[in-house]
Design an enzyme around this catalytic site. Structure first.
Site, PDB file in Angstrom:
ATOM      1  N   GLU A 161       3.752  -5.952   7.068  1.00 37.05           N
ATOM      2  CA  GLU A 161       2.896  -4.965   7.732  1.00 37.05           C
ATOM      3  C   GLU A 161       3.169  -4.866   9.226  1.00 37.05           C
ATOM      4  O   GLU A 161       3.062  -3.806   9.832  1.00 37.05           O
ATOM      5  CB  GLU A 161       1.409  -5.304   7.508  1.00 37.05           C
ATOM      6  N   ALA A 214       0.864  -1.180   0.000  1.00 33.54           N
ATOM      7  CA  ALA A 214       0.000   0.000   0.000  1.00 33.54           C
ATOM      8  C   ALA A 214       0.899   1.228   0.000  1.00 33.54           C
ATOM      9  O   ALA A 214       2.059   1.147   0.402  1.00 33.54           O
ATOM     10  CB  ALA A 214      -0.864  -0.011   1.258  1.00 33.54           C
ATOM     11  N   GLU A 266      -0.607  -9.179  -1.630  1.00 33.34           N
ATOM     12  CA  GLU A 266      -2.037  -9.473  -1.475  1.00 33.34           C
ATOM     13  C   GLU A 266      -2.783  -9.336  -2.817  1.00 33.34           C
ATOM     14  O   GLU A 266      -3.767 -10.028  -3.051  1.00 33.34           O
ATOM     15  CB  GLU A 266      -2.643  -8.559  -0.407  1.00 33.34           C
ATOM     16  N   GLY A 303       0.418  -5.149   0.569  1.00 28.05           N
ATOM     17  CA  GLY A 303      -0.695  -5.072  -0.376  1.00 28.05           C
ATOM     18  C   GLY A 303      -0.301  -5.589  -1.760  1.00 28.05           C
ATOM     19  O   GLY A 303      -1.157  -6.070  -2.502  1.00 28.05           O
TER      20      GLY A 303
HETATM   21  N1  3HC Z   1       4.552   3.429   0.281  1.00 28.53           N
HETATM   22  C1  3HC Z   1       5.045   4.647   0.006  1.00 28.53           C
HETATM   23  N2  3HC Z   1       6.361   4.885  -0.206  1.00 28.53           N
HETATM   24  C2  3HC Z   1       7.182   3.831  -0.139  1.00 28.53           C
HETATM   25  C3  3HC Z   1       6.738   2.527   0.129  1.00 28.53           C
HETATM   26  C4  3HC Z   1       5.346   2.331   0.332  1.00 28.53           C
HETATM   27  N3  3HC Z   1       4.823   1.130   0.553  1.00 28.53           N
HETATM   28  N4  3HC Z   1       7.799   1.699   0.145  1.00 28.53           N
HETATM   29  C5  3HC Z   1       8.868   2.455  -0.133  1.00 28.53           C
HETATM   30  N5  3HC Z   1       8.503   3.742  -0.305  1.00 28.53           N
HETATM   31  C6  3HC Z   1       9.380   4.859  -0.671  1.00 28.53           C
HETATM   32  C7  3HC Z   1      10.370   5.208   0.422  1.00 28.53           C
HETATM   33  O1  3HC Z   1       9.818   6.110   1.341  1.00 28.53           O
HETATM   34  C8  3HC Z   1      11.502   5.813  -0.384  1.00 28.53           C
HETATM   35  O2  3HC Z   1      11.147   7.118  -0.702  1.00 28.53           O
HETATM   36  P1  3HC Z   1      12.272   8.248  -0.833  1.00 28.53           P
HETATM   37  O3  3HC Z   1      13.191   7.797  -1.918  1.00 28.53           O
HETATM   38  O4  3HC Z   1      11.494   9.478  -1.144  1.00 28.53           O
HETATM   39  O5  3HC Z   1      12.937   8.280   0.494  1.00 28.53           O
HETATM   40  C9  3HC Z   1      11.492   5.012  -1.671  1.00 28.53           C
HETATM   41  O6  3HC Z   1      10.198   4.418  -1.748  1.00 28.53           O
HETATM   42  C10 3HC Z   1      12.529   3.926  -1.755  1.00 28.53           C
HETATM   43  O7  3HC Z   1      12.438   3.133  -0.575  1.00 28.53           O
HETATM   44  P2  3HC Z   1      13.739   2.494   0.091  1.00 28.53           P
HETATM   45  O8  3HC Z   1      14.783   3.538   0.281  1.00 28.53           O
HETATM   46  O9  3HC Z   1      13.264   1.740   1.266  1.00 28.53           O
HETATM   47  O10 3HC Z   1      14.222   1.520  -1.098  1.00 28.53           O
HETATM   48  P3  3HC Z   1      14.863   0.079  -1.034  1.00 28.53           P
HETATM   49  O11 3HC Z   1      15.156  -0.295  -2.418  1.00 28.53           O
HETATM   50  O12 3HC Z   1      15.949   0.049  -0.011  1.00 28.53           O
HETATM   51  O13 3HC Z   1      13.731  -0.874  -0.452  1.00 28.53           O
HETATM   52  C11 3HC Z   1      11.531  -1.812  -0.305  1.00 28.53           C
HETATM   53  C12 3HC Z   1      12.580  -1.113  -1.204  1.00 28.53           C
HETATM   54  C13 3HC Z   1      12.041  -3.199   0.091  1.00 28.53           C
HETATM   55  C14 3HC Z   1      10.275  -1.932  -1.115  1.00 28.53           C
HETATM   56  C15 3HC Z   1      11.311  -0.968   0.973  1.00 28.53           C
HETATM   57  O14 3HC Z   1      11.070   0.372   0.600  1.00 28.53           O
HETATM   58  C16 3HC Z   1      10.171  -1.417   1.815  1.00 28.53           C
HETATM   59  O15 3HC Z   1      10.342  -2.318   2.603  1.00 28.53           O
HETATM   60  N6  3HC Z   1       9.014  -0.739   1.686  1.00 28.53           N
HETATM   61  C17 3HC Z   1       7.873  -0.974   2.529  1.00 28.53           C
HETATM   62  C18 3HC Z   1       7.185  -2.272   2.210  1.00 28.53           C
HETATM   63  C19 3HC Z   1       5.989  -2.452   3.090  1.00 28.53           C
HETATM   64  O16 3HC Z   1       6.064  -2.326   4.291  1.00 28.53           O
HETATM   65  N7  3HC Z   1       4.849  -2.750   2.471  1.00 28.53           N
HETATM   66  C20 3HC Z   1       3.638  -2.918   3.203  1.00 28.53           C
HETATM   67  C21 3HC Z   1       2.936  -1.604   3.239  1.00 28.53           C
HETATM   68  S1  3HC Z   1       1.470  -1.644   4.243  1.00 28.53           S
HETATM   69  C22 3HC Z   1       0.352  -2.474   3.310  1.00 28.53           C
HETATM   70  O17 3HC Z   1       0.632  -2.923   2.243  1.00 28.53           O
HETATM   71  C23 3HC Z   1      -1.024  -2.583   3.917  1.00 28.53           C
HETATM   72  C24 3HC Z   1      -1.877  -3.570   3.187  1.00 28.53           C
HETATM   73  O18 3HC Z   1      -1.908  -4.768   3.886  1.00 28.53           O
HETATM   74  C25 3HC Z   1      -3.261  -3.086   3.018  1.00 28.53           C
END
Ligand code: 3HC
Ligand code: NAI
Length: 697
Positions: free
Chosen positions: A127, A65, A107, A104
């Site tokens: 998450e 998400a 998912e 997400g």
């Molecule tokens: N939403 C918004 N922005 C995100 C994001 C997300 N899910 N994931 C990463 N970003 C952004 C970061 O803030 C960063 O922005 P910036 O360059 O402006 O600082 C940019 O993307 C790059 O991120 P990283 O520096 O972390 O890049 P990496 O290549 O090191 O890692 C990644 C990539 C493994 C995808 C890591 O960013 C990550 O773990 N992201 C989060 C993944 C996550 O937690 N997903 C679950 C979200 S909650 C959800 O999905 C709810 C659902 O169940 C309904």
């Protein structure tokens, strides 16, 4: 090709429609992605497609998400609608996965009928690390493919799994190698096969065989809860993830989804997830240095030197070997070198025996570490990190030598925890290449790296160090030169107040309990016992001038000899308060004329945390940290500040800066110490209604 929204387009290859997502940087499920997916499915069917592939441009499949949208006003269609269009599609839907299919994103992929992945792809439901649970059906669909035990492990740890594991547990149907273009070819070929062979529209939600294996198995869940209890203490999300999996095991899909929706809403709107989402963005913000442009040239780091194979040096070397960077580690004697390398080997063997690294990795990683007793072997290293005793004369003489030995352009780093980096840099002919890399103990485990910028440290040295930190899987924050830098400087304030409170009548056990209940893994006295009370203590010069002196003088050295602030059971290492210690404290207080009284838990908490926050504000005021959020990154990742409280600056904002300032001023009236003098920044922010967490220099 049809443009559907700013981030989604529809393409066609024969009978196959491709919905292509392009939402950099990580293809998060922003509202226009959800809208595009919805439009894409209906248009593809309208156009007569016989199969549909969902694929992403850029570096990754959907990584989750859009975290910045969470908690805000909903915009665009909900994800549920998109998922239904996929799952209920009248033609087969194939998810083509590269990079990371997370949250997400995974998912969405679980709503496809089939999943094809590049062999380098990773999958996970992280998450929990944001204080959440997979709120788009993931808690009910994942276990239907993997079974409950694996889903429990994946969802409560947030661990990403690779394609081998994903194939084995049924998460993906086909794995291919190559690049994104090869993945597209493989996914289209799979789609054509699905058409030709009339493959069934396999809906994950309809599969019950694996979840049924855990139906009614209360013991499985009870044992799992016990196994993660210590690590997840006080966190709400791990428990809620488990409850969703209990629902997956015991209830029909639709009812399980209802449980998930209710619990998701609760965590999403609660304070823990807000703090953990803040911490996620804080860590990423800390990578950005306003006056160091993104395109600053960096030194190419292909090899690393470490001087000193003691407590820190060995752990530092492991970080590099872990990611395939060869390390030369130099000690002053063969004996010290052998001892240091034996500890490294033991650490790797322990990791292998626990299954956290494969058995063959022990020899591979040890093979990347070369021991030596001759600093001349650093001549070809791209960076050398010094980790010898904390002594300015010694460090200066070593940096003079390193300056002579190391090649032009090599970075010279010090792991000093408190010494003035500028004084170390000044003895070299290349102060621009000198930087502090302050690792935390155990250096192979702790995530934090404080990167210390000297007056003359160049942009290239900073940019290289920040990038290197990421490469060795550390979370970095850039700090300035001051006594104790950011973390230890704040910690010293807490220690001073804790010490005073035990003289006033609180007990070490009370202080430790209050901080433990707040969420720290342990309090200051348990921590001192663990580190060893005699660190920095000298028998010859000991002057009975504080409790620590008195304890050491009476033979209490901490956990290592079973007696410190507490007494330790020889076998279990369980601690119990000791009346002898309480007497030592009482006698010392009486000799100093300090009257003992009952100290409330609230006072303990405030006197431990408020001076730290005040010091954090002074650090920001002096420009020793770039942002308030950087201070929070340091405390959560290096000092065990509970992530669900965001960090000291974030937490201070939740207390209210006005209220906090009032309390600090109140304590300043009765208590000694410069740390009770309010920071000018704190006063300004409190009067303006500002926040510490968003303050930026
Ligand atoms: N939403 C918004 N922005 C995100 C994001 C997300 N899910 N994931 C990463 N970003 C952004 C970061 O803030 C960063 O922005 P910036 O360059 O402006 O600082 C940019 O993307 C790059 O991120 P990283 O520096 O972390 O890049 P990496 O290549 O090191 O890692 C990644 C990539 C493994 C995808 C890591 O960013 C990550 O773990 N992201 C989060 C993944 C996550 O937690 N997903 C679950 C979200 S909650 C959800 O999905 C709810 C659902 O169940 C309904
Ligand atoms: P340590 O005493 O465990 O190790 C120091 C090692 O350096 C010893 O093995 C010693 O033989 C070696 N050494 C000393 N002089 C040398 C020389 N001239 N050439 C080669 N090797 C030499 O100390 P520790 O704890 O590893 O600390 C090292 C540095 O890291 C210090 O500056 C300390 O302040 C800093 N630090 C320590 C932390 C900790 O928790 N121990 C945390 C963060 C930083």
């Amino acid at each position: 090709m049809t443009v559907l929204t700013e981030s989604v387009r529809l393409e066609t290859e024969g009978d196959v429609a491709l919905i292509v997502i392009d939402n950099p940087p990580v293809n998060a499920l922003s509202w226009h992605v959800r809208q595009g997916l919805n439009d894409g499915f209906s248009q593809a069917i309208e156009n007569g497609a016989k199969a549909i592939v969902v694929i992403c441009d850029g570096r990754t499949f959907i990584a989750g998400a859009d975290i910045s949208e969470l908690g805000g006003k909903p915009k665009g269609p909900g994800l549920g609608k998109t998922q239904s269009s996929m799952e209920d599609s009248i033609v087969p839907v194939i998810a083509a996965i590269h990079g990371t299919a997370l949250g997400g994103g995974l998912e969405v992929a679980l709503c496809a009928h089939y999943r094809v992945a590049l062999d380098s792809a990773k999958f996970g439901l992280p998450e929990v690390n944001l204080g959440l649970l997979p709120g788009a059906g993931g808690t009910q669909r994942l276990p239907r493919l993997t079974g409950i035990p694996k889903a429990l492990e994946m969802m409560t740890s947030g661990r990403h799994i690779g394609t081998d594991e994903a194939l084995e547990c049924g998460l993906v149907d086909e794995v291919t190698s190559g690049d994104l273009a090869d993945l597209r070819t493989a996914a289209v070929a799979f789609a054509n096969r699905a058409i030709d062979e009339s493959m069934p529209l396999a809906r994950v939600r309809d599969r019950n065989d694996k979840v049924e294996q855990s139906r009614g198995d209360t013991e499985l869940f009870a044992n799992f809860r016990k196994s993660i209890a210590r690590k997840t203490r006080n966190f709400l999300a791990p428990e809620y993830n488990i409850q969703c999996l209990e629902a997956a095991a015991n209830l029909p899909f639709e009812e399980g989804i209802e449980v998930e929706a209710k619990l998701f809403l609760e965590v999403m709107t609660g304070p823990q997830s807000a703090a953990q989402r803040y911490q996620f963005f804080a860590q990423r913000a800390a990578n950005k240095i306003p006056d160091v442009p993104r395109d600053t040239p960096k030194v190419n780091i292909e090899s690393c030197g470490v001087l000193g194979a003691g407590t820190m040096g060995g752990g530092i070397a492991m970080n590099f070997a872990n990611v395939g960077i060869p390390v030369t580690i130099v000690e002053r004697s063969q004996e010290a070198l052998d001892k240091g390398l034996a500890v490294v080997l033991k650490n790797y063997e322990r990791s292998a025996s626990r299954g956290s690294i494969p058995p063959e990795a022990v020899a591979e990683r040890m093979g990347l570490i070369t021991g030596s007793t001759d600093k001349a072997d650093f001549a070809t290293c791209d960076i050398v990190i010094e980790a010898v005793f904390e002594d300015m004369d010694l460090k200066q003489s070593i940096f003079r030598e390193l300056d002579e030995i190391c090649k032009t352009g090599a970075i010279l780093a010090s792991n000093t925890s408190a010494l003035n980096l500028n004084e170390i840099a000044a003895v070299t002919s290349r102060p621009e290449s000198v930087i502090g890399l302050h690792f935390f103990s155990p250096a192979n485990v702790m995530k934090l790296l404080e990167i210390v910028r000297g007056d003359k440290t160049s942009d290239t040295t900073i940019a290289t160090s920040m990038a290197l930190a990421k490469r060795i899987n550390k979370i970095a924050a850039l700090v300035g030169v001051c006594r104790g830098f950011v973390g230890n400087r704040m910690l010293a304030r807490r220690g001073a107040e804790a010490e005073k409170m035990i003289l006033e009548g609180a007990t070490p056990a009370q202080v430790d309990r209050v901080l433990f209940e707040f969420g720290f893994p342990m309090g200051p006295f348990a921590m001192s016992d663990m580190a060893g009370l005699d660190i920095g203590w000298n028998e010859k010069t000991s002057s009975s001038s504080n409790i620590r002196d008195l304890l050491c003088e009476s033979g209490r050295r901490g956990q290592k000899n079973g007696r410190g602030y507490y007494t330790y059971d020889a076998e279990t290492r369980a601690s119990t308060p000791d009346p002898e210690v309480e007497q030592i404290i009482k006698d010392f207080a009486a000799a100093k004329g300090i009257e003992q009284r009952e100290v409330s838990d609230q006072e303990v908490l405030e006197r431990c945390l408020y001076p730290m926050i005040n010091e954090g504000a002074k650090i920001l005021e002096e420009g020793m940290a770039i942002r308030g959020s950087d201070v929070d990154v340091i405390w959560v990742n290096g000092y065990g500040w509970p992530a669900y409280h965001g960090g000291p600056m974030y937490w201070a904002d939740t207390v209210g800066l006005d209220e906090l300032l009032g309390k600090i001023k109140g304590y300043a009236n009765t208590l000694d110490g410069a740390h009770w003098q309010p920071s000018a920044l704190l006063e300004r922010l409190a009067s303006e209604g500002g926040q510490l967490q968003t303050f930026t220099n």
